[in-house]
Design a protein around this motif. Structure first.
Motif, PDB file in Angstrom:
ATOM      1  N   SER A 224       3.963 -46.068 -34.395  1.00  0.00           N
ATOM      2  CA  SER A 224       4.706 -44.616 -34.523  1.00  0.00           C
ATOM      3  C   SER A 224       6.196 -44.820 -34.453  1.00  0.00           C
ATOM      4  O   SER A 224       6.556 -45.790 -34.095  1.00  0.00           O
ATOM      5  CB  SER A 224       4.331 -43.717 -33.346  1.00  0.00           C
ATOM      6  OG  SER A 224       4.752 -44.339 -32.155  1.00  0.00           O
TER       7      SER A 224
ATOM      8  N   HIS B   8       9.575 -42.638 -33.587  1.00  0.00           N
ATOM      9  CA  HIS B   8      10.339 -41.395 -32.965  1.00  0.00           C
ATOM     10  C   HIS B   8      12.019 -41.398 -33.198  1.00  0.00           C
ATOM     11  O   HIS B   8      12.625 -42.422 -32.901  1.00  0.00           O
ATOM     12  CB  HIS B   8      10.116 -41.380 -31.402  1.00  0.00           C
ATOM     13  CG  HIS B   8      10.853 -40.062 -30.682  1.00  0.00           C
ATOM     14  ND1 HIS B   8      10.131 -38.811 -30.772  1.00  0.00           N
ATOM     15  CD2 HIS B   8      11.989 -40.116 -30.016  1.00  0.00           C
ATOM     16  CE1 HIS B   8      11.115 -38.066 -29.836  1.00  0.00           C
ATOM     17  NE2 HIS B   8      12.121 -38.775 -29.592  1.00  0.00           N
TER      18      HIS B   8
ATOM     19  N   ASP C 134       8.509 -37.055 -34.949  1.00  0.00           N
ATOM     20  CA  ASP C 134       7.654 -38.203 -34.680  1.00  0.00           C
ATOM     21  C   ASP C 134       7.055 -38.485 -35.839  1.00  0.00           C
ATOM     22  O   ASP C 134       6.313 -37.578 -36.731  1.00  0.00           O
ATOM     23  CB  ASP C 134       6.855 -37.720 -33.533  1.00  0.00           C
ATOM     24  CG  ASP C 134       7.481 -37.803 -32.245  1.00  0.00           C
ATOM     25  OD1 ASP C 134       8.076 -38.632 -31.901  1.00  0.00           O
ATOM     26  OD2 ASP C 134       7.282 -36.652 -31.456  1.00  0.00           O
TER      27      ASP C 134
ATOM     28  N   SER D 193       3.855 -41.110 -37.386  1.00  0.00           N
ATOM     29  CA  SER D 193       2.767 -41.950 -36.900  1.00  0.00           C
ATOM     30  C   SER D 193       2.189 -42.816 -38.223  1.00  0.00           C
ATOM     31  O   SER D 193       1.967 -42.070 -39.346  1.00  0.00           O
ATOM     32  CB  SER D 193       1.559 -41.297 -36.305  1.00  0.00           C
ATOM     33  OG  SER D 193       1.745 -40.639 -35.264  1.00  0.00           O
TER      34      SER D 193
END
Length: 73
Positions: free
Chosen positions: A25, A27, A67, A69
């Motif tokens: 992921s 951020h 965010d 993923s």
């Protein structure tokens, strides 16, 4: 890595691994409290394919949080 590793005048960070991750992921958080505009760009590649490629500029008073993923292919 620790939080203090990402402060200062560093222009580019590259994270690379020879062993594939099952997932990952990203951020991204930018806060420009005052002053000149801040330019931010980021790119994520999975298996040689670009999954995310963003480039934005944030004026004083702007905040951006996102965010992402990713999964191994």
């Amino acid at each position: 890595m620790e939080i203090g590793d990402f402060t200062g005048n560093t222009k580019t960070y590259v994270f690379e691994t020879v062993k594939p991750f099952n997932f990952s992921s990203l951020h991204v958080a930018v806060s420009n409290f005052d002053g000149a505009p801040i330019s931010v760009s980021y790119k994520a590649e999975i298996g040689g394919s670009v999954e995310t490629n963003e480039s934005k500029t944030y004026a004083a008073g702007q905040t951006f949080i996102r965010d992402y993923s990713y999964v191994a292919k």
